[in-house]
Scaffold this motif. Sequence first.
Motif, PDB file in Angstrom:
ATOM      1  N   PRO A 138       0.805  -1.240   0.000  1.00 20.13           N
ATOM      2  CA  PRO A 138       0.000   0.000   0.000  1.00 20.13           C
ATOM      3  C   PRO A 138       0.830   1.279   0.000  1.00 20.13           C
ATOM      4  O   PRO A 138       0.462   2.264  -0.655  1.00 20.13           O
ATOM      5  N   ALA A 139       1.951   1.278   0.718  1.00 18.67           N
ATOM      6  CA  ALA A 139       2.790   2.488   0.772  1.00 18.67           C
ATOM      7  C   ALA A 139       3.432   2.761  -0.591  1.00 18.67           C
ATOM      8  O   ALA A 139       3.508   3.903  -1.040  1.00 18.67           O
ATOM      9  N   THR A 140       3.868   1.699  -1.246  1.00 18.55           N
ATOM     10  CA  THR A 140       4.454   1.830  -2.593  1.00 18.55           C
ATOM     11  C   THR A 140       3.398   2.328  -3.569  1.00 18.55           C
ATOM     12  O   THR A 140       3.676   3.191  -4.416  1.00 18.55           O
ATOM     13  N   TYR A 141       2.195   1.792  -3.451  1.00 20.57           N
ATOM     14  CA  TYR A 141       1.103   2.169  -4.350  1.00 20.57           C
ATOM     15  C   TYR A 141       0.750   3.652  -4.177  1.00 20.57           C
ATOM     16  O   TYR A 141       0.531   4.369  -5.157  1.00 20.57           O
ATOM     17  N   ALA A 142       0.720   4.105  -2.921  1.00 19.18           N
ATOM     18  CA  ALA A 142       0.441   5.525  -2.642  1.00 19.18           C
ATOM     19  C   ALA A 142       1.554   6.401  -3.221  1.00 19.18           C
ATOM     20  O   ALA A 142       1.289   7.463  -3.799  1.00 19.18           O
ATOM     21  N   TRP A 143       2.799   5.943  -3.075  1.00 19.62           N
ATOM     22  CA  TRP A 143       3.942   6.678  -3.640  1.00 19.62           C
ATOM     23  C   TRP A 143       3.828   6.777  -5.161  1.00 19.62           C
ATOM     24  O   TRP A 143       4.092   7.837  -5.742  1.00 19.62           O
ATOM     25  N   MET A 144       3.425   5.678  -5.812  1.00 16.19           N
ATOM     26  CA  MET A 144       3.268   5.679  -7.273  1.00 16.19           C
ATOM     27  C   MET A 144       2.316   6.788  -7.702  1.00 16.19           C
ATOM     28  O   MET A 144       2.587   7.533  -8.653  1.00 16.19           O
ATOM     29  N   THR A 145       1.201   6.918  -6.978  1.00 18.74           N
ATOM     30  CA  THR A 145       0.212   7.955  -7.287  1.00 18.74           C
ATOM     31  C   THR A 145       0.791   9.345  -7.035  1.00 18.74           C
ATOM     32  O   THR A 145       0.637  10.247  -7.865  1.00 18.74           O
ATOM     33  N   ASN A 146       1.476   9.517  -5.910  1.00 23.72           N
ATOM     34  CA  ASN A 146       2.096  10.817  -5.598  1.00 23.72           C
ATOM     35  C   ASN A 146       3.094  11.223  -6.677  1.00 23.72           C
ATOM     36  O   ASN A 146       3.167  12.390  -7.064  1.00 23.72           O
ATOM     37  N   PHE A 147       3.857  10.262  -7.136  1.00 27.51           N
ATOM     38  CA  PHE A 147       4.895  10.556  -8.125  1.00 27.51           C
ATOM     39  C   PHE A 147       4.282  10.938  -9.469  1.00 27.51           C
ATOM     40  O   PHE A 147       4.611  11.963 -10.052  1.00 27.51           O
ATOM     41  N   ILE A 148       3.379  10.103  -9.936  1.00 24.30           N
ATOM     42  CA  ILE A 148       2.849  10.267 -11.296  1.00 24.30           C
ATOM     43  C   ILE A 148       1.938  11.480 -11.435  1.00 24.30           C
ATOM     44  O   ILE A 148       1.747  12.000 -12.529  1.00 24.30           O
ATOM     45  N   THR A 149       1.372  11.943 -10.306  1.00 23.84           N
ATOM     46  CA  THR A 149       0.482  13.107 -10.368  1.00 23.84           C
ATOM     47  C   THR A 149       1.226  14.426 -10.138  1.00 23.84           C
ATOM     48  O   THR A 149       0.630  15.491 -10.242  1.00 23.84           O
ATOM     49  N   ASN A 150       2.513  14.346  -9.832  1.00 26.71           N
ATOM     50  CA  ASN A 150       3.311  15.573  -9.727  1.00 26.71           C
ATOM     51  C   ASN A 150       3.304  16.270 -11.094  1.00 26.71           C
ATOM     52  O   ASN A 150       3.629  15.648 -12.106  1.00 26.71           O
ATOM     53  N   PRO A 151       2.913  17.546 -11.163  1.00 25.75           N
ATOM     54  CA  PRO A 151       2.748  18.217 -12.462  1.00 25.75           C
ATOM     55  C   PRO A 151       3.981  18.135 -13.362  1.00 25.75           C
ATOM     56  O   PRO A 151       3.869  17.949 -14.572  1.00 25.75           O
ATOM     57  N   MET A 152       5.172  18.265 -12.766  1.00 27.14           N
ATOM     58  CA  MET A 152       6.399  18.236 -13.564  1.00 27.14           C
ATOM     59  C   MET A 152       6.644  16.855 -14.177  1.00 27.14           C
ATOM     60  O   MET A 152       7.123  16.737 -15.296  1.00 27.14           O
ATOM     61  N   ILE A 153       6.292  15.817 -13.436  1.00 29.46           N
ATOM     62  CA  ILE A 153       6.463  14.439 -13.930  1.00 29.46           C
ATOM     63  C   ILE A 153       5.401  14.146 -14.981  1.00 29.46           C
ATOM     64  O   ILE A 153       5.690  13.602 -16.054  1.00 29.46           O
ATOM     65  N   LYS A 154       4.183  14.536 -14.669  1.00 30.89           N
ATOM     66  CA  LYS A 154       3.026  14.277 -15.543  1.00 30.89           C
ATOM     67  C   LYS A 154       3.270  14.807 -16.954  1.00 30.89           C
ATOM     68  O   LYS A 154       2.883  14.181 -17.945  1.00 30.89           O
ATOM     69  N   ASP A 155       3.900  15.963 -17.040  1.00 33.95           N
ATOM     70  CA  ASP A 155       4.154  16.613 -18.335  1.00 33.95           C
ATOM     71  C   ASP A 155       5.094  15.820 -19.241  1.00 33.95           C
ATOM     72  O   ASP A 155       5.128  16.052 -20.444  1.00 33.95           O
ATOM     73  N   THR A 156       5.884  14.930 -18.662  1.00 27.64           N
ATOM     74  CA  THR A 156       6.902  14.209 -19.453  1.00 27.64           C
ATOM     75  C   THR A 156       6.437  12.819 -19.892  1.00 27.64           C
ATOM     76  O   THR A 156       7.162  12.136 -20.614  1.00 27.64           O
ATOM     77  N   LEU A 157       5.270  12.369 -19.427  1.00 22.52           N
ATOM     78  CA  LEU A 157       4.863  10.980 -19.657  1.00 22.52           C
ATOM     79  C   LEU A 157       4.457  10.740 -21.105  1.00 22.52           C
ATOM     80  O   LEU A 157       3.791  11.560 -21.729  1.00 22.52           O
ATOM     81  N   SER A 158       4.847   9.586 -21.604  1.00 23.05           N
ATOM     82  CA  SER A 158       4.500   9.202 -22.974  1.00 23.05           C
ATOM     83  C   SER A 158       3.041   8.765 -23.038  1.00 23.05           C
ATOM     84  O   SER A 158       2.452   8.380 -22.031  1.00 23.05           O
ATOM     85  N   GLN A 159       2.491   8.798 -24.237  1.00 22.21           N
ATOM     86  CA  GLN A 159       1.091   8.422 -24.440  1.00 22.21           C
ATOM     87  C   GLN A 159       0.896   6.943 -24.115  1.00 22.21           C
ATOM     88  O   GLN A 159       1.569   6.087 -24.676  1.00 22.21           O
ATOM     89  N   ARG A 160      -0.026   6.679 -23.213  1.00 19.01           N
ATOM     90  CA  ARG A 160      -0.227   5.313 -22.711  1.00 19.01           C
ATOM     91  C   ARG A 160      -0.593   4.318 -23.825  1.00 19.01           C
ATOM     92  O   ARG A 160      -0.038   3.221 -23.879  1.00 19.01           O
ATOM     93  N   ASP A 161      -1.522   4.697 -24.688  1.00 19.61           N
ATOM     94  CA  ASP A 161      -1.960   3.789 -25.769  1.00 19.61           C
ATOM     95  C   ASP A 161      -0.790   3.408 -26.677  1.00 19.61           C
ATOM     96  O   ASP A 161      -0.670   2.258 -27.106  1.00 19.61           O
ATOM     97  N   LYS A 162       0.028   4.387 -26.949  1.00 17.04           N
ATOM     98  CA  LYS A 162       1.200   4.173 -27.803  1.00 17.04           C
ATOM     99  C   LYS A 162       2.175   3.207 -27.112  1.00 17.04           C
ATOM    100  O   LYS A 162       2.771   2.326 -27.742  1.00 17.04           O
ATOM    101  N   MET A 163       2.338   3.382 -25.795  1.00 15.27           N
ATOM    102  CA  MET A 163       3.214   2.492 -25.019  1.00 15.27           C
ATOM    103  C   MET A 163       2.678   1.056 -25.022  1.00 15.27           C
ATOM    104  O   MET A 163       3.444   0.105 -25.165  1.00 15.27           O
ATOM    105  N   ILE A 164       1.363   0.918 -24.874  1.00 14.56           N
ATOM    106  CA  ILE A 164       0.761  -0.423 -24.863  1.00 14.56           C
ATOM    107  C   ILE A 164       1.012  -1.122 -26.194  1.00 14.56           C
ATOM    108  O   ILE A 164       1.403  -2.297 -26.226  1.00 14.56           O
ATOM    109  N   ASP A 165       0.846  -0.412 -27.288  1.00 11.41           N
ATOM    110  CA  ASP A 165       1.137  -0.993 -28.613  1.00 11.41           C
ATOM    111  C   ASP A 165       2.605  -1.405 -28.725  1.00 11.41           C
ATOM    112  O   ASP A 165       2.927  -2.492 -29.212  1.00 11.41           O
ATOM    113  N   TYR A 166       3.477  -0.522 -28.265  1.00 11.15           N
ATOM    114  CA  TYR A 166       4.926  -0.781 -28.340  1.00 11.15           C
ATOM    115  C   TYR A 166       5.291  -2.050 -27.566  1.00 11.15           C
ATOM    116  O   TYR A 166       6.002  -2.918 -28.064  1.00 11.15           O
ATOM    117  N   PHE A 167       4.773  -2.171 -26.331  1.00  2.95           N
ATOM    118  CA  PHE A 167       5.147  -3.323 -25.504  1.00  2.95           C
ATOM    119  C   PHE A 167       4.425  -4.612 -25.927  1.00  2.95           C
ATOM    120  O   PHE A 167       4.956  -5.695 -25.702  1.00  2.95           O
TER     121      PHE A 167
END
Length: 222
Positions: free
Chosen positions: A183-212
């Motif tokens: 649970p602590a790791t999961y909460a950290w994941m949310t805190n990290f990914i919702t940080n505005p500076m981090i959020k701005d750099t994320l690749s398009q999820r659908d494109k990533m799913i196709d790639y992988f």
Amino acid sequence: MGSQEVKLLSFWVSPFSKRVEWALKLKGIDYEYIEEDVFNKSHLLLELNPITKKVPVLVHGQKTIAESFVIIEYIDETWNDQYPLLPQQPYQRAIARFLANLVEEHVMKPAFVAMCATGEEREKAMNVIREAMYRIEEEIKGKKFFGGENIGYLDIALGWISYFIPVWEEVGSLEIIDPFKYPATYAWMTNFITNPMIKDTLSQRDKMIDYFHNMKREYSST
């Protein structure tokens, strides 16, 4: 020294490159982003990193630095008056480096295998991940980020987990990080990914799913 031109040779779906982007953004460093095709490597990449021929590569003036963890430490030491990333205490720095390497070997590599493989091979990879994740869970308990209230070196090193793991789980039809077990790791994941500076750099999820999905098919055919 810090005012020289900065360039980053990167690849849109590389977790290693993302780390360097995050470090540069958090430090407020202006840089030129150069997208590389890792399947058809440019002359520039081969010239700058002739040994491993991999991204990321940071160019700072006349200096060239490769390997994401090395680059992050270089950035932190070069722009040391702007948003410190590594802990100040030597012991805490050592622990951060240890955990960064632990996750690289015991979470990232086996998680990719778990996404692609089935049966015994998948289960073996999952067992390796579980052991490492218990250690990470203990480390993040009671904290917003590994760096305390702010994103630090270990958050950047492990940040790929927050975005890549959910994609790999979807592609592999499996659960790598159980929110009830970690649970602590999961909460950290949310805190990290919702940080505005981090959020701005994320690749398009659908494109990533196709790639992988393509990566998984290639893995299965070897």
